[in-house]
Design an enzyme around this catalytic site. Structure first.
Site, PDB file in Angstrom:
ATOM      1  N   GLU A   1       0.879  -1.179   0.000  1.00 45.90           N
ATOM      2  CA  GLU A   1       0.000   0.000   0.000  1.00 45.90           C
ATOM      3  C   GLU A   1       0.911   1.222   0.000  1.00 45.90           C
ATOM      4  OE1 GLU A   1      -3.451  -2.137   2.702  1.00 45.90           O
ATOM      5  OE2 GLU A   1      -1.999  -0.852   3.683  1.00 45.90           O
TER       6      GLU A   1
ATOM      7  N   ASP B   1      -0.116  -0.375  10.605  1.00 49.24           N
ATOM      8  CA  ASP B   1       0.131  -1.715  11.134  1.00 49.24           C
ATOM      9  C   ASP B   1       1.438  -2.297  10.624  1.00 49.24           C
ATOM     10  OD1 ASP B   1      -1.606  -2.442  13.046  1.00 49.24           O
ATOM     11  OD2 ASP B   1      -2.954  -3.600  11.782  1.00 49.24           O
TER      12      ASP B   1
ATOM     13  N   ASP C   1     -15.608  -6.188   9.207  1.00 49.58           N
ATOM     14  CA  ASP C   1     -16.631  -5.191   8.884  1.00 49.58           C
ATOM     15  C   ASP C   1     -18.026  -5.810   8.928  1.00 49.58           C
ATOM     16  OD1 ASP C   1     -15.802  -6.714   6.740  1.00 49.58           O
ATOM     17  OD2 ASP C   1     -15.716  -5.083   5.303  1.00 49.58           O
TER      18      ASP C   1
END
Ligand SMILES: O=c1ccn([C@@H]2O[C@H](COP(=O)(O)OP(=O)(O)O[C@H]3O[C@H](CO)[C@@H](O)[C@H](O)[C@H]3O)[C@@H](O)[C@H]2O)c(=O)[nH]1
Ligand SMILES: [Mn+2]
Length: 487
Positions: A37, A66, A365
């Site tokens: 990312e 993280d 989620d």
């Protein structure tokens, strides 16, 4: 059983609340790996929300890293500087596209005179960040102050992404840091929660819970927006849209969150992997909106903070007294922020079971929203014409398979947990909503008939076996009666 489409009229918001009465908003952005990312893309996500049309003094952006990477922290130090130019530029010129990367890819004929200069700053920042990521080293020439140097000194020998103490760095402080026009900046805080190889870290749910606690020690906003690193804001009015529901006096007090759809920009030509997943991110949520509300899609959800601390009938007081007028950089606040971000903090606690985002499934989620609905909370799906957020979905087969495997494991974890939607959900929420959650969680089981169907016809053909029933006289009568021409 009543798919719902909603529309909001932002201009009517002023009839309900003055700008000074808007609730504070804490935005949580998660990232986990600077190589998968790219930090520059996480920075773009953050800049797009820092530039929201929202009272700056009420806006705070928390970035959870993280990956525990200096590269991400460095990228955000750069972003904090660039933001002091970018935010006033957007505000002054009423730019709609507030993600710099997307804006500078747009047609230059719509740019304003200062745009070239700002683009140059952006490009310089991008080069510095990408050079650092490529080489894995942050050049001393890029470090601007003693404070920054001190921040990097926390990466001592033995610091790994899976084993390190909490690192929290306030990069911008509202009321202290100003943009180039002298207007205050929103808070921008980098958080890398503490991790230990001996303790489970619960993936993204764990990261979000750490942010819930850290933000509580600093700003404790009553409204929270969660965003993935690969999803930027595409409309600066989005928080106002969410407020139209959250502040509506006639709204059911059980409303827990307002969910925006996931819409993607980086899908490969013809979407050969079905990455758009329109049924999951747009169609089913509209259908569930007619029941108790859509599932939480992991990103683009505006929550009331209190939903993470008990059911709708429990009284939850959002305490702000501990914040007082203390600076979020004060030693006292930073000490409690580090304390709650420590890897041991959650041991023997109710975090992940009764509080915060729920643990136990890789699809935190869907599971969290399921458990919230079981507690009695509701949600709303807000699907404006201009996508509120735009994101990336896997564009190659390897990533796609990885994602599908992760989702399948996570969904099956929900099927086999003690709160399985088919038994517990159908009784606790209601039959239809329970079945909706069951539909999601049982989805991986489709792989069995699909795999069989992928091979069976070929095998049957090679063996001269027919797998389809022969047309019997009875079927022929039905077909004839319906005037269907089968030839
Ligand atoms: O240990 C972890 C793992 C992931 N993430 C973050 O979680 C987000 C989602 O991860 P990603 O790899 O992009 O997963 P996707 O499959 O694309 O995500 C979808 O599915 C996830 C699981 O249901 C949801 O959390 C996401 O919001 C939803 O977009 C990213 O921002 C990651 O940085 C963490 O913070 N910590
Ligand atoms: Mn993603």
């Amino acid at each position: 059983m009543c798919p719902t489409q909603r529309q909001v009229f932002i201009k009517h918001l002023q009839n309900v609340a003055k700008e000074s009465d808007y609730p504070a908003l804490d935005v949580f952005i998660c990232t986990a790996d600077p190589y998968k990312e790219p930090p520059i893309s996480v920075v773009n996500t953050a800049l797009s929300v820092m530039a929201y049309d929202y009272p700056t003094e009420k806006l705070s952006v928390y970035v959870s890293d993280d990956g525990g990477s200096q590269l991400t922290l460095f990228a955000f130090m750069e972003a904090a500087r660039f933001a002091t130019h970018w935010l006033p530029y957007c505000r002054k010129n009423k730019i709609v596209e507030r993600c710099p990367e997307a804006y500078f890819e747009s047609n230059p004929s719509s740019w304003f005179p200062e745009a070239d200069q700002i683009k140059l700053m952006y490009e310089n920042m991008r080069v510095r960040v990408e050079t650092a990521v490529k080489s894995g080293i942050i050049s001393h020439d890029y470090i601007n102050s003693k404070q920054e140097l001190e921040a990097f000194s926390r990466w001592t020998d033995g610091f790994t992404s899976q084993n390190h103490p909490a690192v929290i760095q306030v990069l911008l402080e509202c009321g202290k840091d100003e943009d180039v026009m002298g207007h205050t900046m929103p808070n921008l805080v980098y958080v890398s929660r503490g991790k230990s190889i001996n303790l489970t870290h619960n993936f993204k749910a764990g990261a979000l819970n750490a942010l819930l606690r850290v933000s509580a020690t600093m700003t404790n906003a009553p409204v929270i927006l969660t965003l993935d690193s690969d999803m930027y804001s595409n409309d600066p009015e989005t928080p106002l849209r969410a407020l139209c529901y959250l502040l509506d006096p006639s709204m059911d007090p059980k409303l827990a969150y307002v969910q925006f759809p996931q819409i993607f920009y980086g899908i490969n030509k013809n979407d050969i992997y079905g990455g758009e997943a329109r049924h999951v991110f747009q169609i089913h949520p509209a259908g569930m909106d007619g029941l108790k509300g859509p599932i939480y899609l992991g990103t683009g959800g505006f929550f009331r903070r209190k939903v993470f601390f008990g059911g709708p009938s429990e009284t939850f007081e959002l305490k702000q007294d501990h914040l007082g007028s203390k600076s979020i950089k004060s030693r006292e606040i930073l000490a409690s922020a580090h304390h709650v971000a420590d890897c041991n903090f959650e041991s023997q606690s109710q975090w992940g079971t009764k509080m915060g985002f729920r643990y136990g499934s890789l699809v935190e989620d869907m599971y969290t929203s399921y458990m919230l609905q079981c507690e009695g909370w509701k949600s709303i799906f807000c699907h404006p014409k201009r996508p509120a957020f735009l994101g990336n979905s896997p564009s190659n087969f390897h990533d796609f398979l990885n994602q599908t495997r992760r989702w399948s494991i996570g969904l099956l974890e929900v099927v086999f947990c003690k709160y399985s939607p088919i038994t517990y959900g159908t009784r606790t929420i209601n039959l239809l909503s329970g079945l909706c959650f069951a539909y999601y969680s049982f989805c991986p089981i489709w792989s069995i008939p699909i795999t069989i169907y992928a091979f069976l016809p070929q095998l049957a053909l090679l063996n001269y076996v027919s797998i389809f029933p022969k047309v019997c006289p009875f079927t022929r009568i039905i077909v004839n009666n319906n005037n269907i021409d089968i030839y």
